[in-house]
Design an enzyme around this catalytic site. Structure first.
Site, short mmCIF file in Angstrom:
data_model
loop_
_atom_site.label_atom_id
_atom_site.label_comp_id
_atom_site.label_asym_id
_atom_site.label_seq_id
_atom_site.Cartn_x
_atom_site.Cartn_y
_atom_site.Cartn_z
N ARG A 9 0.82 -1.22 0.00
CA ARG A 9 0.00 0.00 0.00
C ARG A 9 0.85 1.27 0.00
O ARG A 9 0.33 2.36 -0.17
CB ARG A 9 -0.90 0.03 1.24
CG ARG A 9 -2.02 -0.99 1.20
CD ARG A 9 -3.03 -0.66 2.29
NE ARG A 9 -3.48 0.72 2.16
CZ ARG A 9 -4.51 1.10 1.43
NH1 ARG A 9 -5.19 0.22 0.77
NH2 ARG A 9 -4.85 2.37 1.36
N ARG A 13 8.04 5.79 -5.27
CA ARG A 13 8.14 6.33 -6.63
C ARG A 13 9.56 6.76 -6.93
O ARG A 13 10.25 7.27 -6.06
CB ARG A 13 7.22 7.53 -6.79
CG ARG A 13 5.78 7.19 -6.57
CD ARG A 13 4.88 7.98 -7.49
NE ARG A 13 3.51 7.56 -7.28
CZ ARG A 13 2.73 8.07 -6.35
NH1 ARG A 13 3.17 9.04 -5.57
NH2 ARG A 13 1.51 7.63 -6.20
N ARG A 86 -8.09 4.04 13.53
CA ARG A 86 -7.39 5.31 13.70
C ARG A 86 -8.45 6.38 13.58
O ARG A 86 -9.42 6.24 12.84
CB ARG A 86 -6.34 5.51 12.60
CG ARG A 86 -5.10 4.68 12.82
CD ARG A 86 -3.92 5.22 12.06
NE ARG A 86 -4.13 5.23 10.63
CZ ARG A 86 -4.07 6.32 9.87
NH1 ARG A 86 -3.83 7.50 10.40
NH2 ARG A 86 -4.26 6.25 8.57
N ARG A 117 -2.34 16.48 6.81
CA ARG A 117 -2.64 17.15 5.55
C ARG A 117 -3.48 18.40 5.79
O ARG A 117 -4.10 18.54 6.85
CB ARG A 117 -3.31 16.23 4.54
CG ARG A 117 -4.65 15.69 4.94
CD ARG A 117 -5.16 14.77 3.82
NE ARG A 117 -6.47 14.23 4.16
CZ ARG A 117 -7.14 13.38 3.41
NH1 ARG A 117 -6.63 12.96 2.26
NH2 ARG A 117 -8.32 12.93 3.77
N GLU A 137 -5.71 18.25 9.38
CA GLU A 137 -6.08 16.94 9.94
C GLU A 137 -4.98 16.43 10.85
O GLU A 137 -3.83 16.25 10.42
CB GLU A 137 -6.29 15.92 8.82
CG GLU A 137 -7.55 16.18 8.01
CD GLU A 137 -7.82 15.08 6.99
OE1 GLU A 137 -8.59 15.35 6.06
OE2 GLU A 137 -7.23 13.98 7.11
N TYR A 185 -10.66 -0.93 4.59
CA TYR A 185 -10.21 0.38 4.14
C TYR A 185 -10.80 0.59 2.75
O TYR A 185 -10.38 -0.05 1.79
CB TYR A 185 -8.68 0.43 4.09
CG TYR A 185 -8.15 1.81 3.81
CD1 TYR A 185 -7.53 2.54 4.81
CD2 TYR A 185 -8.28 2.38 2.55
CE1 TYR A 185 -7.06 3.82 4.56
CE2 TYR A 185 -7.81 3.65 2.29
CZ TYR A 185 -7.19 4.36 3.29
OH TYR A 185 -6.73 5.63 3.04
N ASP A 187 -11.91 3.33 -0.31
CA ASP A 187 -12.05 4.66 -0.91
C ASP A 187 -13.45 4.73 -1.50
O ASP A 187 -14.16 3.73 -1.56
CB ASP A 187 -10.99 4.88 -2.00
CG ASP A 187 -9.65 5.29 -1.39
OD1 ASP A 187 -9.67 5.97 -0.34
OD2 ASP A 187 -8.60 4.93 -1.96
C1 LIG Z 1 -10.91 11.55 6.82
C2 LIG Z 1 -11.26 10.73 5.61
C3 LIG Z 1 -10.82 11.11 4.36
C4 LIG Z 1 -11.16 10.37 3.23
N1 LIG Z 1 -10.72 10.77 2.02
C5 LIG Z 1 -11.06 10.09 0.90
C6 LIG Z 1 -10.62 10.50 -0.38
O1 LIG Z 1 -9.92 11.50 -0.53
N2 LIG Z 1 -11.01 9.76 -1.47
C7 LIG Z 1 -11.79 8.66 -1.34
O2 LIG Z 1 -12.13 8.05 -2.35
N3 LIG Z 1 -12.22 8.24 -0.12
C8 LIG Z 1 -11.87 8.92 1.00
N4 LIG Z 1 -12.30 8.49 2.23
C9 LIG Z 1 -13.06 7.24 2.32
C10 LIG Z 1 -14.54 7.42 2.10
O3 LIG Z 1 -15.01 8.55 2.79
C11 LIG Z 1 -15.24 6.17 2.64
O4 LIG Z 1 -14.72 5.03 2.02
C12 LIG Z 1 -16.74 6.17 2.41
O5 LIG Z 1 -17.36 7.31 2.94
C13 LIG Z 1 -17.33 4.92 3.05
O6 LIG Z 1 -18.72 4.90 2.88
P1 LIG Z 1 -19.60 3.99 3.82
O7 LIG Z 1 -21.00 4.17 3.39
O8 LIG Z 1 -19.02 2.63 3.88
O9 LIG Z 1 -19.37 4.57 5.30
P2 LIG Z 1 -19.72 6.00 5.90
O10 LIG Z 1 -19.62 7.07 4.88
O11 LIG Z 1 -18.93 6.09 7.15
O12 LIG Z 1 -21.27 5.83 6.24
C14 LIG Z 1 -21.72 5.06 7.33
C15 LIG Z 1 -22.97 5.73 7.85
O13 LIG Z 1 -23.55 4.90 8.86
C16 LIG Z 1 -23.99 5.75 9.91
N5 LIG Z 1 -24.03 4.98 11.16
C17 LIG Z 1 -23.02 4.32 11.77
N6 LIG Z 1 -23.45 3.75 12.92
C18 LIG Z 1 -24.77 4.07 13.03
C19 LIG Z 1 -25.78 3.77 14.00
N7 LIG Z 1 -25.51 3.02 15.08
N8 LIG Z 1 -27.02 4.26 13.81
C20 LIG Z 1 -27.31 5.04 12.72
N9 LIG Z 1 -26.41 5.33 11.76
C21 LIG Z 1 -25.15 4.86 11.92
C22 LIG Z 1 -22.94 6.85 9.97
O14 LIG Z 1 -23.45 7.99 10.62
C23 LIG Z 1 -22.66 7.09 8.49
O15 LIG Z 1 -23.53 8.05 7.94
C24 LIG Z 1 -11.95 9.20 3.38
C25 LIG Z 1 -12.39 8.82 4.64
C26 LIG Z 1 -12.04 9.55 5.75
C27 LIG Z 1 -12.54 9.10 7.10
#
Ligand SMILES: Cc1cc2nc3c(=O)[nH]c(=O)nc-3n(C[C@H](O)[C@H](O)[C@H](O)COP(=O)(O)OP(=O)(O)OC[C@H]3O[C@@H](n4cnc5c(N)ncnc54)[C@H](O)[C@@H]3O)c2cc1C
Length: 203
Positions: A9, A13, A86, A117, A137, A185, A187
């Site tokens: 991961r 480069r 994390r 960042r 961050e 993990y 994206d």
């Molecule tokens: C800081 C950060 C930066 C990132 N940057 C990038 C990037 O630059 N490019 C990229 O492609 N990806 C990025 N990602 C990754 C991307 O945001 C995630 O992969 C994506 O949002 C995951 O979607 P998900 O639906 O699996 O989870 P989430 O978006 O986390 O959605 C899960 C949802 O479930 C809800 N939930 C959880 N528990 C409960 C509960 N008990 N009751 C009710 N609701 C609940 C949460 O509130 C949330 O709305 C980043 C992630 C982070 C944390």
């Protein structure tokens, strides 16, 4: 302490290309994620600020199928122990300048800088506003009271996740999805691909 597979991961480069990602296309949906989700959810009932875990019986009884996107260990009341994450702390500032760093993201990889960042939000959409908003961050240790961000994919957590996954497979009509439900993990493109695959499977 990390498994050797993590080395794959790490981007190593031998060029002067200082772009962190190798993806051919980088960006966000036009108008941002709020707009795309509003359109995706148009016509659906949306309830916000509810904890599914606390009111699970109500929702499970209401639906034929539930897709749970929270942490898989919380669903099972942490019966085998906590999966680790994390986390991050964000510091946001509005600056009286139209441009701070010229691009949406600059990574800081040196030991001396406490943040990893700086995001300058306007550049995601090529904004021309007179002011700018930046977010620093900072890495932060996770505990149950703060938002989990990145899963820690070491042996301990993978073994623990396998135990929860085993329980999850026995749950009727509950599907565990997304980065927290699958402890992966992801994206955005991985999340969307996984959601589309899941949809095909369910339908
Ligand atoms: C800081 C950060 C930066 C990132 N940057 C990038 C990037 O630059 N490019 C990229 O492609 N990806 C990025 N990602 C990754 C991307 O945001 C995630 O992969 C994506 O949002 C995951 O979607 P998900 O639906 O699996 O989870 P989430 O978006 O986390 O959605 C899960 C949802 O479930 C809800 N939930 C959880 N528990 C409960 C509960 N008990 N009751 C009710 N609701 C609940 C949460 O509130 C949330 O709305 C980043 C992630 C982070 C944390």
């Amino acid at each position: 302490d990390l498994p050797s597979s993590i080395i794959r991961r790490l981007p190593v480069r031998f060029t002067y290309n200082n772009n962190y990602f190798n993806d051919r296309y980088q960006g966000i949906p036009i108008g941002g994620y709020t707009k795309i989700f509003k359109q995706l959810l148009a016509g659906s009932d949306v309830e916000l600020n509810v904890d599914f875990i606390k009111e699970r019986h109500k929702y499970i009884n209401k639906a034929l199928k539930v897709i749970f996107t929270g942490t898989i260990d919380s669903y099972f009341d942490y019966c085998f122990g906590d999966l680790e994450y994390r986390s991050l702390r964000f510091e946001t500032e509005t600056l009286n300048t139209s441009n701070y760093q010229g691009v949406a993201v600059v990574n800081y990889t040196d030991r001396e800088t406490p943040y990893t960042r700086i995001i300058e939000h306007k550049h995601f959409e090529f904004g021309t506003q007179p002011k700018t908003v930046i977010t620093r961050e900072y890495p932060q240790n996770w505990n149950r009271t703060i938002e989990p961000y990145y899963p820690i994919n070491d042996n301990r957590n993978q073994q623990l996740y396998a135990k929860y996954k085993n329980l999850a497979e026995k749950e009727k009509n509950i599907i565990f999805g997304g980065r927290l439900g699958e402890y992966k993990y992801y994206d955005m493109q991985d999340t969307i691909r996984s959601a589309l695959n899941l949809t095909k499977e369910i339908l």
